[in-house]
Design an enzyme around this catalytic site. Structure first.
Site, PDB file in Angstrom:
ATOM      1  N   ASP A  25       0.828  -1.207   0.000  1.00 30.93           N
ATOM      2  CA  ASP A  25       0.000   0.000   0.000  1.00 30.93           C
ATOM      3  C   ASP A  25       0.867   1.265   0.000  1.00 30.93           C
ATOM      4  O   ASP A  25       2.004   1.241   0.474  1.00 30.93           O
ATOM      5  CB  ASP A  25      -0.897  -0.023   1.249  1.00 30.93           C
ATOM      6  CG  ASP A  25      -2.072   0.939   1.121  1.00 30.93           C
ATOM      7  OD1 ASP A  25      -2.289   1.493   0.033  1.00 30.93           O
ATOM      8  OD2 ASP A  25      -2.768   1.127   2.140  1.00 30.93           O
ATOM      9  N   ASN A  73     -10.022  -2.455  -6.825  1.00 36.29           N
ATOM     10  CA  ASN A  73      -9.205  -1.514  -7.620  1.00 36.29           C
ATOM     11  C   ASN A  73      -9.767  -1.317  -9.024  1.00 36.29           C
ATOM     12  O   ASN A  73      -9.383  -0.388  -9.735  1.00 36.29           O
ATOM     13  CB  ASN A  73      -7.745  -2.000  -7.742  1.00 36.29           C
ATOM     14  CG  ASN A  73      -6.952  -1.891  -6.454  1.00 36.29           C
ATOM     15  OD1 ASN A  73      -5.990  -2.631  -6.254  1.00 36.29           O
ATOM     16  ND2 ASN A  73      -7.334  -0.981  -5.566  1.00 36.29           N
TER      17      ASN A  73
HETATM   18  C1  FPP Z   1      -1.473   0.473  -3.426  1.00 34.62           C
HETATM   19  O1  FPP Z   1      -1.101   1.785  -3.530  1.00 34.62           O
HETATM   20  C2  FPP Z   1      -0.951  -0.289  -4.511  1.00 34.62           C
HETATM   21  C3  FPP Z   1      -1.676  -0.795  -5.546  1.00 34.62           C
HETATM   22  C4  FPP Z   1      -3.131  -0.621  -5.687  1.00 34.62           C
HETATM   23  C5  FPP Z   1      -1.049  -1.541  -6.600  1.00 34.62           C
HETATM   24  C6  FPP Z   1       0.176  -2.301  -6.213  1.00 34.62           C
HETATM   25  C7  FPP Z   1       0.820  -2.657  -7.457  1.00 34.62           C
HETATM   26  C8  FPP Z   1       2.124  -2.621  -7.726  1.00 34.62           C
HETATM   27  C9  FPP Z   1       3.185  -2.363  -6.754  1.00 34.62           C
HETATM   28  C10 FPP Z   1       2.552  -2.845  -9.113  1.00 34.62           C
HETATM   29  C11 FPP Z   1       2.107  -4.129  -9.791  1.00 34.62           C
HETATM   30  C12 FPP Z   1       2.674  -5.321  -9.178  1.00 34.62           C
HETATM   31  C13 FPP Z   1       3.502  -6.188  -9.754  1.00 34.62           C
HETATM   32  C14 FPP Z   1       3.758  -7.455  -9.047  1.00 34.62           C
HETATM   33  C15 FPP Z   1       4.182  -5.980 -11.027  1.00 34.62           C
HETATM   34  P1  FPP Z   1      -2.241   2.880  -3.643  1.00 34.62           P
HETATM   35  O2  FPP Z   1      -2.323   3.286  -5.059  1.00 34.62           O
HETATM   36  O3  FPP Z   1      -3.527   2.354  -3.080  1.00 34.62           O
HETATM   37  O4  FPP Z   1      -1.623   3.987  -2.745  1.00 34.62           O
HETATM   38  P2  FPP Z   1      -2.423   5.100  -1.919  1.00 34.62           P
HETATM   39  O5  FPP Z   1      -3.279   4.377  -0.919  1.00 34.62           O
HETATM   40  O6  FPP Z   1      -1.324   5.871  -1.277  1.00 34.62           O
HETATM   41  O7  FPP Z   1      -3.207   5.894  -2.904  1.00 34.62           O
END
Ligand code: FPP
Length: 250
Positions: A23, A71
């Site tokens: 996250d 998401n």
């Molecule tokens: C949460 O951060 C993260 C995600 C929704 C996506 C996680 C994905 C990756 C790290 C990349 C894809 C993975 C691989 C294995 C290639 P957020 O966007 O919810 O952050 P925030 O809560 O600060 O807005």
């Protein structure tokens, strides 16, 4: 040397399976006045480093929450960008995964992903399926409640109404995590104390570690700190470690 950070006793207590809720990519990017995808891109770089650390420490199963079914409600541009990053990551890592004995699995509803991402995931799963040393599972368009509903449906279709009482060992074979041990440790970054629909049943006895760091900053030393914390805990699985003393007659 990482191994030197753990005593022999601690090494024996290391988790077999770590699940990670990655996250904070968005907040990490915002604090740098950059677009959210910049955070995700840096998040992907971190995936490689944490998976390598897990391998060096000797943790055979890692499951990453890369994209939740919720998401899907994000803007199209962000979803597309995430899928392109996933495709790029798998293309780039495939040879290393084959060489290092890493088997890729995926849980979640892959059929709703864009075709290019789906194809890439399926090809990587196929090309690494003979590997047995290390296991990387990506939760993609995954939601635990949906998984459980489908498992209940499939379990009930295979179980005749008069058969014996339902039991967990039979039921868990209908979950998408079939073949994986339950996670021992769930790490969530970015300071949020929530499971957010991730492995809800499988994590029934998992230890939970919350790091204040955003995912792109969750480096090798943060991972080691989480593991150090884990090995210091006593896992009781509902039992007690205290000696039961006979009640004294007064
Ligand atoms: C949460 O951060 C993260 C995600 C929704 C996506 C996680 C994905 C990756 C790290 C990349 C894809 C993975 C691989 C294995 C290639 P957020 O966007 O919810 O952050 P925030 O809560 O600060 O807005």
């Amino acid at each position: 040397m990482v191994e030197e950070k753990f005593t022999e006793e601690e090494k024996n207590k290391l988790p077999k399976h770590v699940g990670i809720i990655m996250d904070g990519n968005g907040r990490w990017a915002r604090s740098r006045k950059r677009p959210r995808l910049f955070g995700h891109r840096n998040g992907v770089e971190n995936v490689r480093s944490v998976v390598n650390s897990a391998k060096r420490i000797g943790i055979p199963y890692i499951t990453l929450f890369a994209f939740s079914s919720e998401n899907q409600n994000r803007p199209e541009e962000e979803k597309f960008g995430l899928m392109k990053l996933l495709e790029e990551f798998l293309k780039r890592e495939l040879n290393a995964m084959i060489k290092d004995g890493i088997r890729l699995r995926a849980i979640g509803n892959l059929s709703e992903l864009p075709k290019f991402a789906q194809r890439m995931v399926e090809q990587t799963i196929e090309k690494t399926k003979a590997n047995t040393d290390w296991n990387l599972t990506l939760a993609l368009n995954y939601g635990s409640r949906q998984e459980v509903l489908e498992a209940v449906h499939s379990y009930s279709q295979q179980t005749s109404p008069n058969s014996q009482k339902p039991n967990w060992e039979d039921f868990e074979k209908h979950l998408q995590t079939k073949g994986l041990p339950d996670p021992d440790l769930i790490i969530r970054t970015s300071g949020e104390f929530r499971l957010s629909n991730f492995l809800l049943l499988q994590a029934a006895y998992a230890e939970i570690f919350v790091s204040p760091l955003h995912w792109p900053d969750f480096d090798r030393s943060a991972f080691l700190e989480a593991l150090k914390n884990y090995v210091s805990r006593e896992r009781r699985f509902g039992k007690t470690s205290e000696q039961i003393l006979p009640i004294q007659a007064s």
